[in-house]
Design a protein around this motif. Structure first.
Motif, PDB file in Angstrom:
ATOM      1  N   GLN A 123      -8.457  -8.324   5.040  1.00  0.00           N
ATOM      2  CA  GLN A 123      -9.649  -7.709   4.848  1.00  0.00           C
ATOM      3  C   GLN A 123      -9.516  -6.249   4.444  1.00  0.00           C
ATOM      4  O   GLN A 123      -8.496  -5.517   4.900  1.00  0.00           O
ATOM      5  CB  GLN A 123     -10.594  -7.851   6.119  1.00  0.00           C
ATOM      6  N   ASN A 124     -10.271  -5.790   3.633  1.00  0.00           N
ATOM      7  CA  ASN A 124     -10.272  -4.202   3.280  1.00  0.00           C
ATOM      8  C   ASN A 124      -8.845  -3.875   2.738  1.00  0.00           C
ATOM      9  O   ASN A 124      -8.332  -2.701   3.138  1.00  0.00           O
ATOM     10  CB  ASN A 124     -10.722  -3.399   4.390  1.00  0.00           C
ATOM     11  N   ARG A 125      -8.170  -4.640   1.860  1.00  0.00           N
ATOM     12  CA  ARG A 125      -6.998  -4.154   1.622  1.00  0.00           C
ATOM     13  C   ARG A 125      -7.094  -3.116   0.376  1.00  0.00           C
ATOM     14  O   ARG A 125      -8.233  -3.047  -0.410  1.00  0.00           O
ATOM     15  CB  ARG A 125      -6.480  -5.629   0.676  1.00  0.00           C
ATOM     16  N   PRO A 126      -6.221  -2.013   0.508  1.00  0.00           N
ATOM     17  CA  PRO A 126      -6.339  -0.979  -0.538  1.00  0.00           C
ATOM     18  C   PRO A 126      -6.351  -1.288  -1.844  1.00  0.00           C
ATOM     19  O   PRO A 126      -5.519  -2.149  -2.103  1.00  0.00           O
ATOM     20  CB  PRO A 126      -5.208  -0.152  -0.084  1.00  0.00           C
ATOM     21  N   GLN A 127      -7.150  -0.780  -2.741  1.00  0.00           N
ATOM     22  CA  GLN A 127      -7.260  -1.166  -3.967  1.00  0.00           C
ATOM     23  C   GLN A 127      -6.739  -0.227  -4.748  1.00  0.00           C
ATOM     24  O   GLN A 127      -7.060   0.993  -4.793  1.00  0.00           O
ATOM     25  CB  GLN A 127      -9.066  -1.201  -4.386  1.00  0.00           C
ATOM     26  N   THR A 139      -7.805   3.957  11.084  1.00  0.00           N
ATOM     27  CA  THR A 139      -8.359   5.325  11.210  1.00  0.00           C
ATOM     28  C   THR A 139      -8.266   5.759  12.690  1.00  0.00           C
ATOM     29  O   THR A 139      -7.860   4.960  13.638  1.00  0.00           O
ATOM     30  CB  THR A 139     -10.096   5.467  10.899  1.00  0.00           C
ATOM     31  N   ASP A 173     -10.402   3.521  14.723  1.00  0.00           N
ATOM     32  CA  ASP A 173      -9.592   2.131  15.013  1.00  0.00           C
ATOM     33  C   ASP A 173      -8.497   2.229  16.200  1.00  0.00           C
ATOM     34  O   ASP A 173      -8.201   1.455  16.828  1.00  0.00           O
ATOM     35  CB  ASP A 173      -8.769   1.664  13.827  1.00  0.00           C
ATOM     36  N   SER A 220       0.807  -1.246  -0.062  1.00  0.00           N
ATOM     37  CA  SER A 220       0.086   0.044  -0.286  1.00  0.00           C
ATOM     38  C   SER A 220       0.935   1.205  -0.124  1.00  0.00           C
ATOM     39  O   SER A 220       1.046   1.981   0.803  1.00  0.00           O
ATOM     40  CB  SER A 220      -1.113   0.168   1.204  1.00  0.00           C
ATOM     41  N   ASP A 235      -7.351  -6.668   9.452  1.00  0.00           N
ATOM     42  CA  ASP A 235      -7.716  -5.348   8.421  1.00  0.00           C
ATOM     43  C   ASP A 235      -6.544  -4.852   7.939  1.00  0.00           C
ATOM     44  O   ASP A 235      -5.658  -3.966   8.676  1.00  0.00           O
ATOM     45  CB  ASP A 235      -8.662  -4.502   9.471  1.00  0.00           C
ATOM     46  N   THR A 236      -6.352  -4.764   6.585  1.00  0.00           N
ATOM     47  CA  THR A 236      -5.265  -4.166   6.278  1.00  0.00           C
ATOM     48  C   THR A 236      -5.184  -2.922   5.432  1.00  0.00           C
ATOM     49  O   THR A 236      -4.457  -2.352   4.863  1.00  0.00           O
ATOM     50  CB  THR A 236      -4.359  -4.933   5.063  1.00  0.00           C
ATOM     51  N   SER A 237      -6.493  -2.383   5.768  1.00  0.00           N
ATOM     52  CA  SER A 237      -6.686  -0.788   5.381  1.00  0.00           C
ATOM     53  C   SER A 237      -5.858   0.049   6.141  1.00  0.00           C
ATOM     54  O   SER A 237      -5.610  -0.209   7.281  1.00  0.00           O
ATOM     55  CB  SER A 237      -8.285  -0.483   5.265  1.00  0.00           C
ATOM     56  N   THR A 273      -7.771 -13.080  11.061  1.00  0.00           N
ATOM     57  CA  THR A 273      -8.036 -11.981   9.946  1.00  0.00           C
ATOM     58  C   THR A 273      -7.439 -10.868  10.354  1.00  0.00           C
ATOM     59  O   THR A 273      -7.116 -10.487  11.509  1.00  0.00           O
ATOM     60  CB  THR A 273      -9.633 -11.767   9.770  1.00  0.00           C
TER      61      THR A 273
END
Lengths: 449, 181
Positions: free
Chosen positions: A206-210, A328, A331, A121, A323-325, A321
């Motif tokens: 989860q929620n990996r940046p696209q 925030t 969080d 990312s 979360d890789t976003s 699991t």
């Protein structure tokens, strides 16, 4: 006033520290007493001499020299520590503590994720740097983490395969066996294997940046373009450092600066392919140092099987699991909450990976004792992973966010104690998190001192 | 932005090494003066001051009270100076410089080695106050806070330090006069 009294107050008088009545009394006495007048003249003469010398000496500017000296010394210490095989290593710290190997694996996964994170990312400015690295079909390389107190002596062997697959084998001199990390960004999976123990941990991202060019993630080949572009000096962040000899090879050397980290590339003078890449470890890790890639080879034949994220048969398996976003503020607050839950109300001493891991190394054996010898449950490990991710929030704040952490020694629930503050991008006010985990907008002039 | 020493020490320990530059800025003058007096040479002093600060940075974890950074750093400086002195025949050098500077008609205070040497010879407690006042450019009030003493003690210490300095400086002049004769 007599001379003895006057002498006693003389310094206070010339420093302007006396009360009006004392001042008046001295001035009266000075009018009448020649000896005391001489005394004060001599005193003022000496003061002037001291002040002049102070000004002259104060003109020297050591700041940059000292800061550079620190960096040099840091490097020297790293080399020495590496030679001696020392270093209070994260891995060793964890293995020494009587905690479950799975907990250790979880921590390492988080730490490794922070270290290699930018591959997956990249922040916008950094993307320019990594983009060329991302274009090779396959690549193999060696990697050394030169971080004070973070990594033990050992080596990492890395392999890359398009698209977005990576296999890293960690071997440490003082550790039995090895550990293998296989990540597949497209599938969003990370598999950590410890073959000599037949153990496997699967981390689902989860929620990996696209990013738009996800399919095109490719590691090394087009670093040529990067270097060419850098040489044409189209980008202020890139600095050409000139031709350098590296192990008998002439290279072009470039430094790329990003607010949070720095990268240096040595490229072969003929092929223009990188032979060495060095990047700084982000401050959030809490240990200065660099990650060095050497022995880089491009487009070698690699078996797809090497990058399979399916755990081998006969391995005990644990699934978590992550979360890789980008974390925030919410969080972050949740991370703090979980942390205090485990520590019975204590906030972390500092917000960096190293301190958190050290705290965890102390905390887990305690938990084990309290739980009658049973190590952390899957659920507890999952919570730690969530907390650690949240606590990495400051890592991705801008350089001018001016974040501060003051949670050390603060007990959960103290609504009057600010524990963290930062200025969100383009905001006139700061966000302040308090000891009861409430968050308020605060004007800069009202910030905690 | 000026924060106290405790703040910057803790920032450094919490993984913001760059904040060490604030402490460098604050104490470079003090260190230079202290070391110039001991080593008798501005260049050597600069080298030793750098070494002191780098050492301080790497040993900060051993500092028990972050607020006592200044006194602790001065202790390191003294050690560094001793090590340098062992290597150098400082005394001879200082002697040479002194005779050189006494040839000048007007005293050049920017190279006032006599004064620097006199300051360096002061006992610890007096030296600290003089260094902070003139080379750290701190007010008496700030020094009182920094060294955790009443302001009256600061002025008394200063007063005693001035007397000692004058005595040493007078002796220096006496020696020079004798040498000339």
């Amino acid at each position: 006033m007599n001379c003895a009294e006057c002498k006693e107050l003389l310094v206070g008088y010339v420093e302007g520290l006396l009360e009006a009545s004392e001042k008046q009394a001295i001035e009266q006495h000075l009018k009448d007493c020649r000896r005391c007048r001489e005394e004060i003249e001599q005193l003022e003469g000496l003061q002037q001499r001291l002040a002049a010398n102070g000004d002259a000496v104060g003109r020297s500017d050591l700041e940059e020299k000292v800061m550079n000296g620190i960096i040099r010394e840091q490097k020297r210490r790293l080399r020495a520590a590496e030679k001696a095989g020392k270093g209070l290593a994260l891995r060793r710290l964890i293995t020494k503590s009587p905690i479950s190997k799975l907990a250790a694996a979880a921590i390492i996964v988080v730490a490794a994720f922070v270290l290699v994170g930018p591959f997956f990312s990249p922040p916008p400015a950094f993307a320019k740097i990594v983009e060329p690295l991302l274009k090779a079909r396959t690549a193999i390389f060696k990697m050394i983490v030169e971080a004070d107190g973070l990594a033990p002596k050992g080596a990492i062997e890395g392999m890359f395969m398009h698209p977005g697959r990576m296999r890293m084998t960690f071997k440490f001199d003082q550790m039995p066996g090895e550990s293998v990390h296989i990540s597949d960004y497209e599938k969003g999976k990370l598999l950590v294997l410890t073959p000599h123990e037949n153990k496997a941990v699967v981390l689902e991202m989860q929620n990996r940046p696209q990013t738009a060019n996800m399919k095109e993630i490719n590691l090394f080949a087009e670093i040529r373009d990067f270097i060419r572009r850098a040489r044409e000096d189209q980008d202020e962040s890139v600095k050409y450092l000139g031709k350098k000899q590296l192990d008998g090879v002439t290279t072009f050397c470039y430094r790329v600066t990003h607010p949070k980290r720095e990268m240096t590339v040595w490229a072969h003078h003929k092929s223009l392919l990188p032979v060495r890449v060095e990047f700084s470890i982000p401050a959030i890790v809490g240990a200065g140092g660099t990650v060095v890639m050497t022995d880089i080879e491009f487009n070698v034949d690699l078996d797809e099987e090497l990058f399979s994220t399916e755990p081998p048969e006969g391995y005990t398996l644990q699934t978590m699991t992550m979360d890789t976003s980008q974390p925030t503020e919410a969080d972050f607050v949740e991370g703090l909450r979980i942390w205090t839950e485990f520590t019975k109300g204590q906030y972390p001493a500092a917000l960096n990976v190293r301190r958190l891991a050290e705290d965890l190394g102390r905390l887990l054996p305690k938990m084990r004792k309290e739980q009658g010898g049973v190590g952390p449950s899957d659920e507890q490990l999952q919570k730690f992973t969530t907390a650690t991710r949240g606590l990495m929030f400051p890592a991705q704040l801008d350089a001018d966010s001016d974040w501060h952490y003051a949670g050390k020694d603060v007990k959960y629930g103290r609504a009057d104690k600010p524990i963290f503050w930062y200025r969100p991008k383009d905001s006139a006010t700061y966000r302040v998190v308090y000891g009861d985990l409430s968050v308020k907008d605060v004007a800069p002039e009202d910030l905690p001192k | 932005m000026t924060e106290n020493d405790t703040y910057y020490v803790e920032r450094c320990l919490d993984g913001h090494p760059d904040d060490f530059r604030h402490l460098v800025r604050r104490y470079q003058g003090v260190l230079m003066a202290n070391l110039a007096g001991k080593l008798g040479d501005r260049e050597k002093a600069e080298e030793a001051a750098q070494e002191t600060l780098v050492r301080a940075y790497f040993n900060m974890g051993k500092l028990n009270k972050p607020g006592s950074f200044f006194s602790w750093m001065l202790g390191i400086a003294d050690n560094v100076a001793k090590e340098h002195q062992r290597k150098e025949h400082v005394r001879i050098k200082r002697e040479m410089i002194r005779s050189f500077s006494s040839e000048a008609d007007t005293p050049d205070f920017s190279h006032d080695y006599g004064l620097e040497a006199a300051v360096a010879e002061l006992p610890d407690a007096y030296r600290k106050v003089i260094l902070l006042r003139y080379y750290g450019r701190q007010s008496c009030t700030t020094i009182a806070e920094q060294l955790d003493m009443p302001i009256g003690t600061v002025t008394k210490t200063l007063s005693r330090a001035y007397a000692m300095l004058r005595e040493t400086l007078n002796k220096q002049e006496q020696t020079q006069v004798n040498e000339v004769q």
